[in-house]
Design an enzyme around this catalytic site. Structure first.
Site, PDB file in Angstrom:
ATOM      1  N   CYS A  76       0.863  -1.180   0.000  1.00  0.00           N
ATOM      2  CA  CYS A  76       0.000   0.000   0.000  1.00  0.00           C
ATOM      3  C   CYS A  76       0.902   1.233   0.000  1.00  0.00           C
ATOM      4  CB  CYS A  76      -0.899  -0.010   1.229  1.00  0.00           C
ATOM      5  SG  CYS A  76      -1.923   1.465   1.396  1.00  0.00           S
ATOM      6  N   CYS A 199      -5.248   6.168  -3.620  1.00  0.00           N
ATOM      7  CA  CYS A 199      -4.551   4.888  -3.665  1.00  0.00           C
ATOM      8  C   CYS A 199      -3.152   5.162  -4.216  1.00  0.00           C
ATOM      9  CB  CYS A 199      -5.295   3.897  -4.554  1.00  0.00           C
ATOM     10  SG  CYS A 199      -4.451   2.315  -4.735  1.00  0.00           S
TER      11      CYS A 199
END
Length: 264
Positions: A76, A199
């Protein structure tokens, strides 16, 4: 006697995370229901994911990331930037670090709230019709659209993520539109199973896919705006190989608290 677990909340361009200093290994990371509960926005703390900062011998620390569904996830990018800020605030690092994540080592620098995070090299972009498929630490589908602000990202992202090609492994679905000198991005994230405000690996994938589409080579820094804020992705491109990849953006402390012992 049960000990309460302290947590910190951080966000990077609206991508929010629960961070726990687990060097004492008190947090039961195998408890999927607990992680899911803590990430729940009505019955828990609320977050897109949960991260543990843990000891490791060869690096400053290890990042262990869980999606909000409770399962351990792939890399991530915004989470990586937030855990760097967390490590700095804990006094583990100053303005530079090398840490370990699920996809290997990452170098990062931090200045106030801005974190530059080194991302994994990418050597291949595939096509699915007119859309781009690439892996930037997590798998991504990138497709260009018009009128992105009005797009039903949940419905269309859910359909792509759950089609016959991607249902089993899952994929993050990125919708992108040209905006000035950069791009506007909205992402449906697997593991969250919904649209998120940003993101990081998705922004990285979008910048690479658009550079590939435009036939750009050499060094480039590409602005990518997410719903939650502005990110920048830079890299050296040689045909389909992207190296020296940097994701830059804000990582901000929100608040801290304790997890009651009966949640463990």
């Amino acid at each position: 006697m049960d000990q309460k677990i302290k947590f910190h909340k951080y966000q990077g361009a609206g991508n929010d995370f629960i961070l726990i200093d687990n060097r004492n290994k008190l947090f039961n990371h195998t408890n999927t229901d607990l992680v899911k509960h803590l990430c729940d926005r009505r019955f828990g703390i609320g977050a897109d994911g949960l991260m543990l900062l843990q000891d490791t011998t060869e690096f400053d620390f290890e990042m262990v990331y869980f999606n909000s569904d409770g399962h351990q996830g792939s890399m991530c990018g915004n989470g990586g930037r937030c855990i760097v800020a967390f490590a700095r605030d804990l006094g583990l690092i100053k303005d530079e670090t090398v840490f370990l994540a699920v996809d290997g080592e990452h170098h990062a620098t931090i200045q106030q709230e801005q974190v530059k995070l080194g991302m994994t090299d990418v050597h291949e972009i595939q096509m699915d019709g007119d859309s781009y498929i690439l892996h930037t630490g997590s798998p991504h589908y990138v497709t260009m659209v018009n009128n992105l602000a009005q797009l039903d990202v949940y419905r269309q992202g859910y359909a792509i993520r759950n089609n016959d090609t991607y249902k089993q492994e899952g994929i993050n679905v990125n919708f992108v539109e040209r905006e000035g000198e950069g791009y506007f991005l909205r992402t449906f994230e697997r593991g969250v199973e919904d649209e998120t405000y940003a993101c990081g690996t998705g922004a990285t994938a979008v910048a690479m896919a658009m550079a590939f589409k435009e036939g750009l080579d050499g060094y480039h820094e590409i602005p990518v705006r997410a719903l939650g804020g502005q990110l920048y992705v830079s890299f050296e491109k040689n045909h389909q190989t992207f190296s020296n990849v940097i994701l830059k953006g804000p990582a901000t402390f929100v608040y801290e608290g304790t997890i009651a012992s009966d949640y463990r």
